[in-house]
Write a protein that holds these residues in place. Structure first.
Motif, PDB file in Angstrom:
ATOM      1  N   VAL A 282       0.806  -1.222   0.000  1.00 15.63           N
ATOM      2  CA  VAL A 282       0.000   0.000   0.000  1.00 15.63           C
ATOM      3  C   VAL A 282       0.844   1.279   0.000  1.00 15.63           C
ATOM      4  O   VAL A 282       0.652   2.145  -0.857  1.00 15.63           O
ATOM      5  CB  VAL A 282      -0.995   0.003   1.188  1.00 15.63           C
ATOM      6  CG1 VAL A 282      -1.719   1.343   1.292  1.00 15.63           C
ATOM      7  CG2 VAL A 282      -2.001  -1.134   1.020  1.00 15.63           C
ATOM      8  N   PRO A 283       1.779   1.476   0.940  1.00 13.88           N
ATOM      9  CA  PRO A 283       2.542   2.739   0.959  1.00 13.88           C
ATOM     10  C   PRO A 283       3.443   2.872  -0.263  1.00 13.88           C
ATOM     11  O   PRO A 283       4.031   1.889  -0.731  1.00 13.88           O
ATOM     12  CB  PRO A 283       3.383   2.643   2.246  1.00 13.88           C
ATOM     13  CG  PRO A 283       2.763   1.558   3.048  1.00 13.88           C
ATOM     14  CD  PRO A 283       2.157   0.608   2.067  1.00 13.88           C
ATOM     15  N   HIS A 284       3.564   4.094  -0.766  1.00 14.99           N
ATOM     16  CA  HIS A 284       4.550   4.358  -1.807  1.00 14.99           C
ATOM     17  C   HIS A 284       5.951   4.376  -1.212  1.00 14.99           C
ATOM     18  O   HIS A 284       6.908   3.915  -1.832  1.00 14.99           O
ATOM     19  CB  HIS A 284       4.282   5.723  -2.472  1.00 14.99           C
ATOM     20  CG  HIS A 284       2.965   5.826  -3.171  1.00 14.99           C
ATOM     21  ND1 HIS A 284       1.828   6.324  -2.560  1.00 14.99           N
ATOM     22  CD2 HIS A 284       2.600   5.489  -4.438  1.00 14.99           C
ATOM     23  CE1 HIS A 284       0.820   6.306  -3.413  1.00 14.99           C
ATOM     24  NE2 HIS A 284       1.257   5.803  -4.554  1.00 14.99           N
ATOM     25  N   VAL A 285       6.047   4.946   0.001  1.00 12.39           N
ATOM     26  CA  VAL A 285       7.338   5.117   0.670  1.00 12.39           C
ATOM     27  C   VAL A 285       7.241   4.548   2.079  1.00 12.39           C
ATOM     28  O   VAL A 285       6.253   4.782   2.778  1.00 12.39           O
ATOM     29  CB  VAL A 285       7.735   6.616   0.745  1.00 12.39           C
ATOM     30  CG1 VAL A 285       9.050   6.799   1.493  1.00 12.39           C
ATOM     31  CG2 VAL A 285       7.804   7.221  -0.646  1.00 12.39           C
ATOM     32  N   ARG A 286       8.273   3.805   2.504  1.00 15.81           N
ATOM     33  CA  ARG A 286       8.336   3.296   3.880  1.00 15.81           C
ATOM     34  C   ARG A 286       9.685   3.685   4.480  1.00 15.81           C
ATOM     35  O   ARG A 286      10.735   3.390   3.902  1.00 15.81           O
ATOM     36  CB  ARG A 286       8.191   1.771   3.932  1.00 15.81           C
ATOM     37  CG  ARG A 286       6.926   1.225   3.365  1.00 15.81           C
ATOM     38  CD  ARG A 286       6.814  -0.278   3.615  1.00 15.81           C
ATOM     39  NE  ARG A 286       5.884  -0.550   4.707  1.00 15.81           N
ATOM     40  CZ  ARG A 286       5.595  -1.760   5.159  1.00 15.81           C
ATOM     41  NH1 ARG A 286       6.228  -2.810   4.664  1.00 15.81           N
ATOM     42  NH2 ARG A 286       4.734  -1.935   6.134  1.00 15.81           N
ATOM     43  N   LEU A 287       9.634   4.325   5.641  1.00 17.56           N
ATOM     44  CA  LEU A 287      10.844   4.680   6.372  1.00 17.56           C
ATOM     45  C   LEU A 287      10.844   3.958   7.708  1.00 17.56           C
ATOM     46  O   LEU A 287       9.832   3.938   8.416  1.00 17.56           O
ATOM     47  CB  LEU A 287      10.913   6.190   6.608  1.00 17.56           C
ATOM     48  CG  LEU A 287      10.928   7.104   5.372  1.00 17.56           C
ATOM     49  CD1 LEU A 287      10.998   8.569   5.807  1.00 17.56           C
ATOM     50  CD2 LEU A 287      12.092   6.771   4.460  1.00 17.56           C
ATOM     51  N   LEU A 288      11.975   3.387   8.077  1.00 18.12           N
ATOM     52  CA  LEU A 288      12.113   2.689   9.353  1.00 18.12           C
ATOM     53  C   LEU A 288      12.824   3.591  10.352  1.00 18.12           C
ATOM     54  O   LEU A 288      13.909   4.089  10.085  1.00 18.12           O
ATOM     55  CB  LEU A 288      12.910   1.397   9.166  1.00 18.12           C
ATOM     56  CG  LEU A 288      13.188   0.591  10.449  1.00 18.12           C
ATOM     57  CD1 LEU A 288      11.882   0.094  11.063  1.00 18.12           C
ATOM     58  CD2 LEU A 288      14.130  -0.575  10.146  1.00 18.12           C
ATOM     59  N   PHE A 289      12.193   3.798  11.511  1.00 21.73           N
ATOM     60  CA  PHE A 289      12.741   4.620  12.582  1.00 21.73           C
ATOM     61  C   PHE A 289      13.303   3.711  13.681  1.00 21.73           C
ATOM     62  O   PHE A 289      12.668   2.736  14.077  1.00 21.73           O
ATOM     63  CB  PHE A 289      11.653   5.504  13.196  1.00 21.73           C
ATOM     64  CG  PHE A 289      11.369   6.770  12.450  1.00 21.73           C
ATOM     65  CD1 PHE A 289      11.164   7.957  13.125  1.00 21.73           C
ATOM     66  CD2 PHE A 289      11.273   6.777  11.071  1.00 21.73           C
ATOM     67  CE1 PHE A 289      10.894   9.137  12.444  1.00 21.73           C
ATOM     68  CE2 PHE A 289      11.004   7.934  10.373  1.00 21.73           C
ATOM     69  CZ  PHE A 289      10.815   9.129  11.074  1.00 21.73           C
TER      70      PHE A 289
END
Length: 320
Positions: A282-289
């Motif tokens: 679903v997400p276009h962009v995924r960032l891991l924190f």
């Protein structure tokens, strides 16, 4: 998705009798209708005394849904749309902006993934205050009472360029006025708010003369996790429908959508984003924190991006 009752005035076949028939099968909205087995519904209508009218109502509802699908676009049209309408919004965090090539892209759904206290909510609040400072409206869906005007005030106060305390106070009031916060505690409330937002955007009545440029859901996983698994067969469909609606709002109204998601421990003992493989697309962009133990440094790494390589990383202390 629209309540069936809201369609009655424009579409006479979606009348009170049709609504009563649908309600007897737990169908109160277009969303409910899409989740139902249409062939089974037609079979139920066949056994009704007003079967012909009911089946006409089902056909009309299917036509309404089909008519609202956006037209297909070729690659050149999509590129022109991105260049002309999909701008980049600064989050106010140098690390995130550098990683994303300037910030959040309008028309895209960006997901922040991380454990509790990794900085996801702080990044959402900073992004909201930064966008609102530039005279744009922000819709903030708060699912866990994490929205904090005091943190917004701190972010605004950290900005330079104010000649006096009164000027800073005036800016804070403007920023807070442009952030429209809704408390939502289940997936159905969120869908209702998003549907109303879609209506308002189409009629241009959201905060008159202020364009909505950012929609935040903090956190999407706290709304979806309770409906997955167990005895609820509709949970997966609701999750995909919510993701589709968020992306539809982003694309059609040139909005950057920012959501947060927690992490779970996989079978191999390694943490991974919650909500499973279906949500992954679903997400276009995924960032891991992630946060270093005993440190205020937030590490941010790229898990997914449509035009950048995964694995890129940055760090920041600005919003912690």
């Amino acid at each position: 998705m629209a309540p069936l009752k809201s369609l009655e005035k424009e579409y006479p076949l979606i009348d009170s009798n049709f609504q009563s028939f649908c309600a007897s099968h737990a169908i109160f909205s277009v969303q409910d209708f899409l989740l139902h087995d249409i062939d089974a519904l037609i079979a139920l209508a066949d056994n009704h005394c007003a079967s012909q009218t009911l089946k006409q109502g089902i056909d009309q509802l299917l036509s309404i849904i089909d008519a609202r699908h956006p037209p297909l676009l070729n690659g050149l049209q999509l590129l022109e749309d991105v260049q002309r309408n999909k701008h980049v919004l600064s989050t106010g965090c140098e690390g995130i902006d550098a990683l994303l090539g300037g910030g959040l892209r309008e028309g895209q759904l960006t997901e922040l993934v991380g454990s509790s206290a990794s900085g996801k909510t702080q990044a959402c609040l900073l992004s909201a205050s930064t966008v609102a400072k530039h005279k744009s409206s922000v819709i903030y869906l708060d699912t866990g009472n994490s929205f904090s005007p005091h943190r917004i005030a701190r972010f605004v106060g950290q900005s330079s360029g104010y000649d006096s305390e009164n000027q800073a106070d005036h800016m804070l009031k403007k920023v807070l006025d442009r952030i429209i916060c809704h408390s939502v505690f289940d997936i159905y409330q969120m869908l209702d708010v998003l549907h109303q937002l879609k209506i308002n955007l189409r009629s241009e009545i959201v905060k008159s003369n202020q364009h909505v440029r950012l929609l935040i859901v903090d956190s999407i996983s706290s709304l979806i996790t309770p409906i997955l698994g167990g005895s609820n067969p509709q949970g997966h469909a609701l999750m995909i429908s919510a993701g589709y609606l968020l992306k539809k709002l982003a694309h059609e109204h040139n909005i950057a959508v920012l959501v947060t998601n927690h992490v779970v421990r996989g079978e191999d003992g390694i943490s991974k984003p919650a909500l499973g493989e279906s949500w992954k697309s679903v997400p276009h962009v995924r960032l891991l924190f992630s946060q270093d133990c005993g440190s205020n440094v937030c590490n941010i790494s790229m898990l997914k991006h449509p035009s950048m390589a995964s694995g890129r990383a940055a760090s920041s202390t600005m919003f912690l």
